[in-house]
Design a protein around this motif. Sequence first.
Motif, PDB file in Angstrom:
ATOM      1  N   UNK A   1      31.041  58.350  29.127  1.00 33.84           N
ATOM      2  CA  UNK A   1      31.186  57.732  27.812  1.00 33.84           C
ATOM      3  C   UNK A   1      30.081  56.727  27.514  1.00 33.84           C
ATOM      4  N   UNK A   2      29.276  56.377  28.527  1.00 31.83           N
ATOM      5  CA  UNK A   2      28.113  55.535  28.287  1.00 31.83           C
ATOM      6  C   UNK A   2      28.358  54.053  28.348  1.00 31.83           C
ATOM      7  N   UNK A   3      29.504  53.618  28.853  1.00 38.68           N
ATOM      8  CA  UNK A   3      29.810  52.182  28.853  1.00 38.68           C
ATOM      9  C   UNK A   3      30.233  51.649  30.218  1.00 38.68           C
ATOM     10  N   UNK A   4      29.975  52.399  31.275  1.00 43.81           N
ATOM     11  CA  UNK A   4      30.267  51.926  32.631  1.00 43.81           C
ATOM     12  C   UNK A   4      29.166  52.437  33.546  1.00 43.81           C
ATOM     13  N   UNK A   5      28.926  51.693  34.642  1.00 41.64           N
ATOM     14  CA  UNK A   5      27.711  51.906  35.404  1.00 41.64           C
ATOM     15  C   UNK A   5      27.969  51.894  36.903  1.00 41.64           C
ATOM     16  N   UNK A   6      27.167  52.672  37.619  1.00 44.11           N
ATOM     17  CA  UNK A   6      27.024  52.524  39.058  1.00 44.11           C
ATOM     18  C   UNK A   6      25.801  51.650  39.315  1.00 44.11           C
ATOM     19  N   UNK A   7      25.937  50.718  40.227  1.00 41.75           N
ATOM     20  CA  UNK A   7      24.791  49.929  40.701  1.00 41.75           C
ATOM     21  C   UNK A   7      24.153  50.669  41.872  1.00 41.75           C
ATOM     22  N   UNK A   8      25.012  51.045  42.832  1.00 39.87           N
ATOM     23  CA  UNK A   8      24.573  51.870  43.949  1.00 39.87           C
ATOM     24  C   UNK A   8      25.163  53.264  43.758  1.00 39.87           C
ATOM     25  N   UNK A   9      24.501  54.276  44.325  1.00 35.48           N
ATOM     26  CA  UNK A   9      24.861  55.662  44.038  1.00 35.48           C
ATOM     27  C   UNK A   9      24.983  56.475  45.316  1.00 35.48           C
ATOM     28  N   UNK A  10      26.149  56.385  45.970  1.00 30.54           N
ATOM     29  CA  UNK A  10      26.345  57.121  47.224  1.00 30.54           C
ATOM     30  C   UNK A  10      26.431  58.622  46.988  1.00 30.54           C
ATOM     31  N   UNK A  11      26.256  59.369  48.074  1.00 27.75           N
ATOM     32  CA  UNK A  11      26.366  60.820  48.021  1.00 27.75           C
ATOM     33  C   UNK A  11      27.691  61.296  48.600  1.00 27.75           C
ATOM     34  N   UNK A  12      28.552  60.368  48.924  1.00 25.80           N
ATOM     35  CA  UNK A  12      29.866  60.722  49.453  1.00 25.80           C
ATOM     36  C   UNK A  12      30.828  59.578  49.183  1.00 25.80           C
ATOM     37  N   UNK A  13      32.041  59.933  48.850  1.00 25.14           N
ATOM     38  CA  UNK A  13      33.112  58.942  48.735  1.00 25.14           C
ATOM     39  C   UNK A  13      34.270  59.422  49.579  1.00 25.14           C
ATOM     40  N   UNK A  14      34.675  58.610  50.529  1.00 26.62           N
ATOM     41  CA  UNK A  14      35.792  58.985  51.390  1.00 26.62           C
ATOM     42  C   UNK A  14      37.123  58.708  50.677  1.00 26.62           C
ATOM     43  N   UNK A  15      38.181  59.411  51.086  1.00 21.43           N
ATOM     44  CA  UNK A  15      39.457  59.268  50.365  1.00 21.43           C
ATOM     45  C   UNK A  15      40.000  57.844  50.354  1.00 21.43           C
ATOM     46  N   UNK A  16      39.751  57.061  51.423  1.00 21.71           N
ATOM     47  CA  UNK A  16      40.306  55.714  51.514  1.00 21.71           C
ATOM     48  C   UNK A  16      39.287  54.640  51.178  1.00 21.71           C
ATOM     49  N   UNK A  17      38.213  55.003  50.514  1.00 21.90           N
ATOM     50  CA  UNK A  17      37.155  54.032  50.222  1.00 21.90           C
ATOM     51  C   UNK A  17      37.657  52.991  49.233  1.00 21.90           C
ATOM     52  N   UNK A  18      37.433  51.712  49.553  1.00 22.09           N
ATOM     53  CA  UNK A  18      37.914  50.633  48.697  1.00 22.09           C
ATOM     54  C   UNK A  18      36.820  49.698  48.222  1.00 22.09           C
ATOM     55  N   UNK A  19      35.618  49.827  48.760  1.00 23.63           N
ATOM     56  CA  UNK A  19      34.555  48.916  48.340  1.00 23.63           C
ATOM     57  C   UNK A  19      34.199  49.161  46.890  1.00 23.63           C
ATOM     58  N   UNK A  20      34.078  48.091  46.162  1.00 26.75           N
ATOM     59  CA  UNK A  20      33.736  48.199  44.745  1.00 26.75           C
ATOM     60  C   UNK A  20      32.228  48.309  44.598  1.00 26.75           C
ATOM     61  N   UNK A  21      31.801  48.964  43.547  1.00 26.53           N
ATOM     62  CA  UNK A  21      30.366  49.140  43.353  1.00 26.53           C
ATOM     63  C   UNK A  21      29.712  47.813  43.008  1.00 26.53           C
ATOM     64  N   UNK A  22      28.448  47.680  43.364  1.00 31.12           N
ATOM     65  CA  UNK A  22      27.742  46.440  43.139  1.00 31.12           C
ATOM     66  C   UNK A  22      28.018  45.448  44.258  1.00 31.12           C
ATOM     67  N   UNK A  23      27.554  44.224  44.091  1.00 22.79           N
ATOM     68  CA  UNK A  23      27.673  43.217  45.135  1.00 22.79           C
ATOM     69  C   UNK A  23      28.969  42.424  45.039  1.00 22.79           C
ATOM     70  N   UNK A  24      29.712  42.591  43.921  1.00 16.94           N
ATOM     71  CA  UNK A  24      30.881  41.761  43.701  1.00 16.94           C
ATOM     72  C   UNK A  24      32.132  42.392  44.294  1.00 16.94           C
ATOM     73  N   UNK A  25      33.104  41.524  44.649  1.00 14.57           N
ATOM     74  CA  UNK A  25      34.420  41.990  45.062  1.00 14.57           C
ATOM     75  C   UNK A  25      35.252  42.262  43.811  1.00 14.57           C
ATOM     76  N   UNK A  26      36.301  43.058  43.999  1.00 11.21           N
ATOM     77  CA  UNK A  26      37.209  43.315  42.898  1.00 11.21           C
ATOM     78  C   UNK A  26      36.600  44.230  41.850  1.00 11.21           C
ATOM     79  N   UNK A  27      37.341  44.420  40.775  1.00 12.06           N
ATOM     80  CA  UNK A  27      36.829  45.263  39.707  1.00 12.06           C
ATOM     81  C   UNK A  27      37.184  46.721  39.907  1.00 12.06           C
ATOM     82  N   UNK A  28      36.617  47.558  39.086  1.00  5.78           N
ATOM     83  CA  UNK A  28      36.925  48.980  39.123  1.00  5.78           C
ATOM     84  C   UNK A  28      36.367  49.620  40.387  1.00  5.78           C
ATOM     85  N   UNK A  29      37.101  50.589  40.958  1.00  4.84           N
ATOM     86  CA  UNK A  29      36.645  51.212  42.206  1.00  4.84           C
ATOM     87  C   UNK A  29      35.526  52.225  42.012  1.00  4.84           C
ATOM     88  N   UNK A  30      35.229  52.577  40.795  1.00  7.72           N
ATOM     89  CA  UNK A  30      34.100  53.481  40.544  1.00  7.72           C
ATOM     90  C   UNK A  30      33.053  52.716  39.735  1.00  7.72           C
TER      91      UNK A  30
END
Length: 624
Positions: A358-387
């Motif tokens: 939709x053009x209004x949300x961003x990845x800072x880092x761009x991994x090539x794999x996401x594991x089912x239990x991955x919880x780290x949020x994108x970017x350097x900050x804690x919290x926020x959206x998981x994608x």
Amino acid sequence: MPHITDEELVSEHVKPVAVRIVGGLLHAWQLRNSAATVPHAIERLRAAGNVDNLSRLLVDDPPPYRGRYPFLDTDLYKTLEGLAYELATGTAAEPVREFYEEVVGLLERVQADDGYLNSFFQDPAAAKKPWEDLAWGHELYNLGHLIQAAVAAARHLGDRRLLAVAVKFADLVVARYGEGREEAVCGHPEVEMALVELFRETGERAYLTQARLFVDRRGHGHLKHSIFTAEYFQDHLPFRDLPSVTGHAVRMAYLAAGAADVYLETGDRSLFEALERLWDDMVATKLYVTGGLGSRHSDEAIGDRYELPSERAYSETCAAIGTMQWAWRMFLATGGAKYLDVFERIQYNAYAVGLSAEGTAFFYDNPLQRRPDHEQRSGAEDGGDPLRRPWFGCPCCPPNIVRWMTQLGDHMAAERDGALLIAAYAAARIDTEALGLTMESDYPWDGDVRLVLDRAPDGPYTIMLRVPGWAKNVTVTVNGAAADATARDGWLSVERVWQAGDEVRLSLPMPVRAHGSHPHLDATRGAASLARGPLVYCVEQQDCPVDVDDLVLPRIVSANTAMSEGAVVLQVEAATAPPLSAELYPELPQEPASPETTVTTTFVPYFMWGNRSPEAMRVWVRNA
């Protein structure tokens, strides 16, 4: 170092050609940028305080600077650069013009009398003084993005107000850090390529000299380091002596792009030799299959050769843009198609994935794999959206996406020595002094390209068509008759006396390809990735009937293509993983043996992943 003389200046190797994209995927991206990403960026810049950081300098007792970093003015500059392109179309909404006028007016008013401009350091209450901390102050980095915005405004809008601001600041830098002055460099390269562009726009030789000084000074101990080592800043060795791309990925890409610009204008062969060596080593050992650069989160760094873990890939979006900038300059220097192959791979994968559908949300880092239990949020900050996130505390990537999206047409064609080089394919309009043509194509979904000339030169002229490195069994016709389809160094050349109405058709077959992992790359050994045309594909859990971690591709991949939501997806025949071996893993609980089952799963273009619920994803899948 002596001032650059007339004898040292070289003529342009390849002259860029502006292209107007009129249809297809790239056009859809640009329309989305106009309708969604630009208004979103303006809203977020206001909410985050970037505009207020400037306006507060107009009062006697300014409120505190808003934001964690002293370089947040650059996010305004990057946005202004994109807005110059948007406004030039004549279709931008009025709030875009209002924002542009407001920020340009503020910059004119708050600039110091000596030319200095930085809303963090101009605050009398700032913890540090101007020029006190070049490693982290980013003042020259700020200047670089200011220059690029100013040049865009001058060229595309005829508005030279911002250029006057940038020139005044640049003159201050030349007076302070020029020949015979303080030998210093910025902790974050960027100003080098901007100063070369300012030289091209104004003809003032001192800016080119300053760019060369900044490239040559790095690696000689002029930068005071803290937190990270000299290698992080590419400051441990002179640029020409670097054995490999290293350190902070965005800094490295910007530095190389700036060095390439200096080479383009001076013909300094020692610079080019270093650039070519570094480029070839990077492509062979340090780029992800998506074109992403940077494998370490701890310092946003590139990492060792073949250090390319999928789930920990950093591959910052800004690094993708920086590497494309470097690639394009290497193409301008050489006409080499290999640089465009990498440029295209990044554009459709490592860059495009940074922005949501939709053009209004961003990845800072761009991994090539996401594991089912991955919880780290994108970017350097804690919290926020998981994608993807709507913004970041260090929001360098979103405005960078904004400006680069407006410039896609600037990186599609060029002229050299009586020839038009078509570097990329899309539905587009190309006009040069020599000829005009319409290009029709549904690339990257389809490899058929049609060129129709409506204006042609009087004498012989060459049209050169890039043949991507992945393309085989290519065909080309001119007015229906087969032409020589032998590619030389990645180019098909068609030379003739052209007439209005002449038609060229190029066919680039796009079978599904399976790429194996390099044997030195431990993280993906025994796995394969799928691609079609310039697109890398991935599998998301939503489209897989078994756990994606249990999916196994056959040695010979069987795949059909289908259209889904306007995109070509792959329907792939695969298998589930065999049961664990009790002999190899006696300590693990064993499930009853079951026969291997065959499943059909859907692979989607990598740039489209992460637009649904946060579930597992893989680019590299185990290979039987």
